[in-house]
Design a protein around this motif. Structure first.
Motif, PDB file in Angstrom:
ATOM      1  N   SER A  89       9.919  -1.194   2.449  1.00 43.33           N
ATOM      2  CA  SER A  89       8.968  -1.127   1.339  1.00 43.33           C
ATOM      3  C   SER A  89       7.573  -1.548   1.782  1.00 43.33           C
ATOM      4  CB  SER A  89       9.431  -2.020   0.181  1.00 43.33           C
ATOM      5  OG  SER A  89      10.667  -1.599  -0.308  1.00 43.33           O
ATOM      6  N   VAL A  90       7.488  -2.642   2.518  1.00 39.85           N
ATOM      7  CA  VAL A  90       6.187  -3.137   3.001  1.00 39.85           C
ATOM      8  C   VAL A  90       5.553  -2.127   3.952  1.00 39.85           C
ATOM      9  CG1 VAL A  90       5.064  -4.938   4.374  1.00 39.85           C
ATOM     10  CG2 VAL A  90       6.716  -5.570   2.605  1.00 39.85           C
ATOM     11  N   LEU A  91       6.346  -1.534   4.828  1.00 45.82           N
ATOM     12  CA  LEU A  91       5.800  -0.531   5.752  1.00 45.82           C
ATOM     13  C   LEU A  91       5.285   0.696   5.007  1.00 45.82           C
ATOM     14  CD1 LEU A  91       8.228  -0.739   8.812  1.00 45.82           C
ATOM     15  CD2 LEU A  91       5.878  -1.597   8.618  1.00 45.82           C
ATOM     16  N   TYR A  92       6.007   1.127   3.959  1.00 49.10           N
ATOM     17  CA  TYR A  92       5.513   2.229   3.129  1.00 49.10           C
ATOM     18  C   TYR A  92       4.164   1.867   2.515  1.00 49.10           C
ATOM     19  CZ  TYR A  92       9.336   5.646   2.920  1.00 49.10           C
ATOM     20  OH  TYR A  92      10.242   6.630   3.211  1.00 49.10           O
ATOM     21  N   GLY A  93       4.050   0.642   2.027  1.00 49.41           N
ATOM     22  CA  GLY A  93       2.793   0.202   1.426  1.00 49.41           C
ATOM     23  C   GLY A  93       1.654   0.176   2.418  1.00 49.41           C
ATOM     24  N   VAL A  94       1.886  -0.404   3.589  1.00 48.53           N
ATOM     25  CA  VAL A  94       0.838  -0.489   4.613  1.00 48.53           C
ATOM     26  C   VAL A  94       0.465   0.912   5.102  1.00 48.53           C
ATOM     27  CG1 VAL A  94       0.293  -1.319   6.942  1.00 48.53           C
ATOM     28  CG2 VAL A  94       1.430  -2.836   5.310  1.00 48.53           C
ATOM     29  N   PHE A  95       1.458   1.770   5.288  1.00 45.05           N
ATOM     30  CA  PHE A  95       1.176   3.142   5.711  1.00 45.05           C
ATOM     31  C   PHE A  95       0.303   3.848   4.671  1.00 45.05           C
ATOM     32  CE2 PHE A  95       2.188   7.700   5.789  1.00 45.05           C
ATOM     33  CZ  PHE A  95       1.776   8.001   7.079  1.00 45.05           C
ATOM     34  N   THR A  96       0.595   3.633   3.393  1.00 44.86           N
ATOM     35  CA  THR A  96      -0.207   4.230   2.319  1.00 44.86           C
ATOM     36  C   THR A  96      -1.653   3.763   2.402  1.00 44.86           C
ATOM     37  OG1 THR A  96       1.720   4.378   0.862  1.00 44.86           O
ATOM     38  CG2 THR A  96      -0.451   4.453  -0.192  1.00 44.86           C
ATOM     39  N   ILE A  97      -1.850   2.466   2.590  1.00 46.83           N
ATOM     40  CA  ILE A  97      -3.213   1.922   2.681  1.00 46.83           C
ATOM     41  C   ILE A  97      -3.954   2.537   3.869  1.00 46.83           C
ATOM     42  CG2 ILE A  97      -4.590  -0.156   3.095  1.00 46.83           C
ATOM     43  CD1 ILE A  97      -2.285  -1.745   1.731  1.00 46.83           C
ATOM     44  N   ILE A  98      -3.309   2.564   5.028  1.00 46.47           N
ATOM     45  CA  ILE A  98      -3.964   3.086   6.227  1.00 46.47           C
ATOM     46  C   ILE A  98      -4.252   4.580   6.087  1.00 46.47           C
ATOM     47  CG2 ILE A  98      -3.627   3.522   8.706  1.00 46.47           C
ATOM     48  CD1 ILE A  98      -2.216   0.762   8.803  1.00 46.47           C
ATOM     49  N   LEU A  99      -3.321   5.320   5.495  1.00 46.55           N
ATOM     50  CA  LEU A  99      -3.538   6.758   5.285  1.00 46.55           C
ATOM     51  C   LEU A  99      -4.721   6.997   4.346  1.00 46.55           C
ATOM     52  CD1 LEU A  99      -2.486   9.651   5.811  1.00 46.55           C
ATOM     53  CD2 LEU A  99      -1.070   9.379   3.768  1.00 46.55           C
ATOM     54  N   LEU A 100      -4.765   6.287   3.228  1.00 45.82           N
ATOM     55  CA  LEU A 100      -5.886   6.447   2.294  1.00 45.82           C
ATOM     56  C   LEU A 100      -7.202   6.022   2.940  1.00 45.82           C
ATOM     57  CD1 LEU A 100      -4.240   5.241  -1.038  1.00 45.82           C
ATOM     58  CD2 LEU A 100      -4.918   7.578  -0.445  1.00 45.82           C
ATOM     59  N   ALA A 101      -7.170   4.953   3.732  1.00 44.11           N
ATOM     60  CA  ALA A 101      -8.383   4.497   4.421  1.00 44.11           C
ATOM     61  C   ALA A 101      -8.870   5.538   5.423  1.00 44.11           C
ATOM     62  CB  ALA A 101      -8.124   3.166   5.118  1.00 44.11           C
ATOM     63  N   ALA A 102      -7.954   6.145   6.149  1.00 41.70           N
ATOM     64  CA  ALA A 102      -8.333   7.169   7.134  1.00 41.70           C
ATOM     65  C   ALA A 102      -8.933   8.393   6.449  1.00 41.70           C
ATOM     66  CB  ALA A 102      -7.117   7.558   7.975  1.00 41.70           C
ATOM     67  N   SER A 162      -7.252   1.707  -2.679  1.00 44.00           N
ATOM     68  CA  SER A 162      -6.284   2.008  -1.613  1.00 44.00           C
ATOM     69  C   SER A 162      -5.272   0.877  -1.446  1.00 44.00           C
ATOM     70  CB  SER A 162      -7.001   2.246  -0.279  1.00 44.00           C
ATOM     71  OG  SER A 162      -7.851   3.362  -0.370  1.00 44.00           O
ATOM     72  N   VAL A 163      -5.752  -0.354  -1.475  1.00 39.10           N
ATOM     73  CA  VAL A 163      -4.860  -1.499  -1.328  1.00 39.10           C
ATOM     74  C   VAL A 163      -3.954  -1.622  -2.553  1.00 39.10           C
ATOM     75  CG1 VAL A 163      -4.798  -4.019  -1.119  1.00 39.10           C
ATOM     76  CG2 VAL A 163      -6.406  -2.699   0.247  1.00 39.10           C
ATOM     77  N   PHE A 164      -4.510  -1.387  -3.732  1.00 42.94           N
ATOM     78  CA  PHE A 164      -3.703  -1.404  -4.959  1.00 42.94           C
ATOM     79  C   PHE A 164      -2.617  -0.335  -4.875  1.00 42.94           C
ATOM     80  CE2 PHE A 164      -2.644  -0.026  -9.236  1.00 42.94           C
ATOM     81  CZ  PHE A 164      -2.395  -1.244  -9.876  1.00 42.94           C
ATOM     82  N   ALA A 165      -2.992   0.869  -4.433  1.00 49.37           N
ATOM     83  CA  ALA A 165      -2.025   1.968  -4.304  1.00 49.37           C
ATOM     84  C   ALA A 165      -0.930   1.615  -3.299  1.00 49.37           C
ATOM     85  CB  ALA A 165      -2.739   3.255  -3.889  1.00 49.37           C
ATOM     86  N   GLY A 166      -1.297   0.981  -2.199  1.00 47.19           N
ATOM     87  CA  GLY A 166      -0.297   0.550  -1.218  1.00 47.19           C
ATOM     88  C   GLY A 166       0.677  -0.448  -1.811  1.00 47.19           C
ATOM     89  N   GLY A 167       0.167  -1.402  -2.579  1.00 50.04           N
ATOM     90  CA  GLY A 167       1.027  -2.366  -3.255  1.00 50.04           C
ATOM     91  C   GLY A 167       1.913  -1.699  -4.290  1.00 50.04           C
ATOM     92  N   PHE A 168       1.345  -0.736  -5.005  1.00 53.99           N
ATOM     93  CA  PHE A 168       2.090   0.000  -6.027  1.00 53.99           C
ATOM     94  C   PHE A 168       3.258   0.767  -5.400  1.00 53.99           C
ATOM     95  CE2 PHE A 168       2.915   3.675  -8.688  1.00 53.99           C
ATOM     96  CZ  PHE A 168       2.987   3.127  -9.958  1.00 53.99           C
ATOM     97  N   ILE A 169       2.987   1.478  -4.321  1.00 55.90           N
ATOM     98  CA  ILE A 169       4.028   2.233  -3.615  1.00 55.90           C
ATOM     99  C   ILE A 169       5.101   1.276  -3.098  1.00 55.90           C
ATOM    100  CG2 ILE A 169       4.509   3.656  -1.560  1.00 55.90           C
ATOM    101  CD1 ILE A 169       3.077   5.211  -3.775  1.00 55.90           C
ATOM    102  N   CYS A 170       4.661   0.179  -2.518  1.00 53.75           N
ATOM    103  CA  CYS A 170       5.589  -0.821  -1.992  1.00 53.75           C
ATOM    104  C   CYS A 170       6.482  -1.377  -3.100  1.00 53.75           C
ATOM    105  CB  CYS A 170       4.778  -1.939  -1.342  1.00 53.75           C
ATOM    106  SG  CYS A 170       5.746  -3.299  -0.728  1.00 53.75           S
ATOM    107  N   GLY A 171       5.897  -1.755  -4.220  1.00 54.85           N
ATOM    108  CA  GLY A 171       6.669  -2.285  -5.340  1.00 54.85           C
ATOM    109  C   GLY A 171       7.623  -1.265  -5.921  1.00 54.85           C
ATOM    110  N   GLY A 172       7.156  -0.024  -6.033  1.00 57.80           N
ATOM    111  CA  GLY A 172       8.018   1.043  -6.540  1.00 57.80           C
ATOM    112  C   GLY A 172       9.195   1.305  -5.621  1.00 57.80           C
TER     113      GLY A 172
END
Length: 131
Positions: free
Chosen positions: A10-23, A54-64
């Motif tokens: 879950s945490v890796l999905y969240g971090v990946f989401t943040i990095i993808l959105l940032a890129a 982006s960070v909120f979205a990463g947390g959201f994905i991780c929590g989901g």
């Protein structure tokens, strides 16, 4: 209790989401700055807002994905993201976080925690088994 494998994934999905959105947003803003007369200082607020989103979205994905303990999952996502950026900055550029950056990354972690809580609640929380 959330199991370690599910927590890590879950945490890796969240971090990946943040990095993808940032890129993606970095690429878009680099094109805007390169091909228009826009100055970086004129879009600083927009960049900050998108960073928090982006960070909120990463947390959201991780929590989901984790479906429970959203604040822990989101916090871990925010902390891991901050650690990655710190290591890049320290190992790649030889500099520590400034006080201003430290405040930003604390706020990013809190934002990811809020995203994690909302992600768990929208995902429906822990799976309910009916016997």
């Amino acid at each position: 209790m959330i199991e370690a494998k599910n927590f890590g994934v879950s945490v890796l999905y969240g971090v990946f989401t943040i990095i993808l959105l940032a890129a993606i947003t970095s690429l878009i803003f680099s094109f805007i700055l390169t091909f228009t007369n826009t100055q970086e200082k004129s879009i600083n607020l927009l960049i900050t807002i998108i960073s928090f989103f982006s960070v909120f979205a990463g947390g959201f994905i991780c929590g989901g994905k984790g479906k429970q303990k959203g604040w822990v999952l989101g916090g871990a996502t925010g902390l891991l993201y901050s650690l990655i950026i710190f290591l890049y900055q320290y190992l790649g550029h030889g500099s520590f976080f400034t006080i201003e950056q430290l405040v930003y990354y604390i706020c990013y972690t809190l934002t990811a925690m809020m995203g994690g809580v909302l992600g768990v609640n929208i995902a429906g929380g822990p799976a309910q088994h009916h016997s």
